[in-house]
Design an enzyme around this catalytic site. Sequence first.
Site, mmCIF file in Angstrom:
data_model
loop_
_atom_site.group_PDB
_atom_site.id
_atom_site.type_symbol
_atom_site.label_atom_id
_atom_site.label_comp_id
_atom_site.label_asym_id
_atom_site.label_seq_id
_atom_site.Cartn_x
_atom_site.Cartn_y
_atom_site.Cartn_z
ATOM 1 C CG ASP A 86 -1.893 1.121 1.235
ATOM 2 O OD1 ASP A 86 -2.126 1.692 0.155
ATOM 3 O OD2 ASP A 86 -2.428 1.449 2.303
ATOM 4 C CG ASP A 89 -1.319 2.266 6.954
ATOM 5 O OD1 ASP A 89 -2.191 2.036 6.088
ATOM 6 O OD2 ASP A 89 -0.692 3.342 7.005
ATOM 7 C CB THR A 144 -0.733 5.831 2.374
ATOM 8 O OG1 THR A 144 -1.235 6.525 1.232
ATOM 9 C CG2 THR A 144 -0.689 6.770 3.569
#
Length: 779
Positions: free
Chosen positions: A299, A538, A301
């Site tokens: 991912d 996250d 970010t």
Amino acid sequence: MTAAAETSLGLTSDEVAERRRAGLGNEVQIPTSRPLSVIIRTNVFTRFNAILGALMVVIIIVGPFQDGLFAIVLVLNTLIGIAQELRAKRTLDQLAVVSAPRVRVWRDGAVDEVAAGELVVDDVVDVGRGDQVPLDGVVLEGVAELDESLLTGESDPVTRSPGEDVYSGSFVSSGTARFRVTKVGTDSFAQHLAGEARRFATTRSELTDGVDRILRMVQWALIPTSVLLIVSQLRSHSDLADAIRGCVAGVAAMIPEGLVLLTSVVFAIGAVRLARRRVLVRELPAVEGLARVDVICLDKTGTLTRGGIEALGAEYLGADHEAVGDALGALAAAEERPNPTLAAIGARWPAPADWVSGDTMPFSSARRWSGADFGERGTWVLGAPDALIDGDHEASAAVAPLVSQAAAHGERVVLLATTDAGVGLDRSGPPAGLRPIALVRLAEQLRGDAATTIAYFGHEGVAVKVISGDHPHTVGAIAAAVGVPGAEAPVDAAGLADDELRRLVLERSVFGRVAPQQKRAMVGALQAAGHTVAMTGDGVNDVLALKDADVGVAMGSGSAATRTVAQLVLLDDQFAALPPVLAEGRRVVANVERVANLFLTKTVYATLIALVVALAASPYPFLPRHLTLVSDFSIGIPAFFLALLPNARRFRPGFVDRVLIFAVPCGLVAGTATLVTYYGVAGSLPLIQRRTAATAVLVALGLWVLALLCRPFTPFKAGLVAAMGTCFAAMLGIGPVRRYFALSVPSAARMGWAVLVVLVAGAALEVIYRVVRDRAGLR
């Protein structure tokens, strides 16, 4: 039920203590490691320990003590295994406490943060976006959307309002709520879910399955061979005690007693090494899973970028741009627990005092927008441009060039739009009549170690897939900046059919505007194509993909949802921790395979010798103490050191087959050479000298096999082989030690013939090594 429990102010301290005394506390704890009793039981009470223990009892009865030395080594190995696992347990438990999520609970009229284990029935708990519902309860205030996919398998979020039940194990995807706990301990679904998600070392793996398969084969060979050997020894010996010692030696030699122990020790040491790098291993076999990974899904970010977001400014689109700053600040303030984007906007544009929100719509990754009704000022929304103005061709034409321009520079944009007062908000979609007002430009900082880490994965043959919910050109620009192959051709996943998405995920590397359900589908498509997939994440939108991936890796600062379902947690959020994690997995797998070759070679030659001796009805070539020397110098001591050495060999499936391809012919050669020495070269000598010659030949060939497995040599590995040979030679040269082990060296001429046998057998081992080394993965 008290009045305090009925309000949102929660219980008093006295009421909490009263419920604990009544057994209404959430006392059940979810272990991240096995308890001491289980560690001792699993290391001591094994099938082979039971056999060797019984053999030791026999030796105690018939004597002498030195023929029971194998039991001392067995005890030491078991103690080492227990000590190493206890060390791992201590480290894992300490890290688990550090990384465990805290629960916001109302006590004595104020909010306090406590561990989930401290909750009691009727506690009032606050949850918000990214939180896991810790226990079952009923909503008192607020409205939250819950992801119950781990409970029901359904990925669509469900809305929970006051009076409705919430279930532990679900995650808050948007909104906030305050609920009263109704079930604790084993009555709550959380205990079952968390036990499944966090249980220590229960995941099956190819490595542990392979070791079990080897042990099953040994067990089946052990039973008939042992029976034949026992019968032959009792018939061939006039001395009953010597016959029993021969039986004990033959049976004990066939048992790869240290293989299971070393496997668990290597796993445990791997977990401790990763813990030093601030990587929490929730399941030990996940260490092996890292070695098998050939695709890693990232991912953007928090992985390629630092996770912090900065609002750079706004591009005005509408006539009422004077209200842009106030509207942005008010929207950020309207959400009780803003996501990082809203938090950055709130930091740039303070909330005006005269903008009071009524109905609000919290952000969710599924909707990709949030909003609030500000009465006469109208309804304002903020979100992904394509999610807000989909179908409005005029607005799309005006916004698209600006979005593309920002994306080309690696920036993200969100659209601020408004509509008339009284339109209201609906979870099914954006409000009608939206007018674009401004584009907010956002930027994330690249991680300084991202490019180096991406290059490492490429060098190690691990394909990188960047999967993000942001605009594909933004994702592509950031991926290109850190060197992701194929970043110049990002894929827009919005609206892609499932079949097309499954095809593209195998061919392309960078994907934008990916919905949470699509992340899960992409992981599944890669697995269906035969790949072993690791997934990092996250946020709540990563939970489904993390759960389905072969190895889920969560960021320590991420949501409780991701930390719960992941096998590994990067406690310091360091993307650069992943290469050492991969290297540790490869070290574990490669070293266990290497030492398995040693142990299985021993089992093969011991079985061959036992069968021939049984058929020949002659005395067994060794006493138990002789095989203790053979095992210690050519297998046990070297295996322990080899299991801990660095080893960067890439994973290949077929662990058991490769071990058999090498160990069976090597064991047959070593066993044959030993029998030739025993029956031929030293056949006319006294039994003690025949046994000494056979022991010397078997140690020499065991060291030769060890040397093959140590290639390519390093100074340490060469020194290890030389040290083992030197120690055995020194024992033969020291009279008291030689007599203690019942050894008597034959004449130089006979030993010369024995050396010739070793050289011929060694040449055969070299041929085997060259023939099978590529197929058996020996280099």
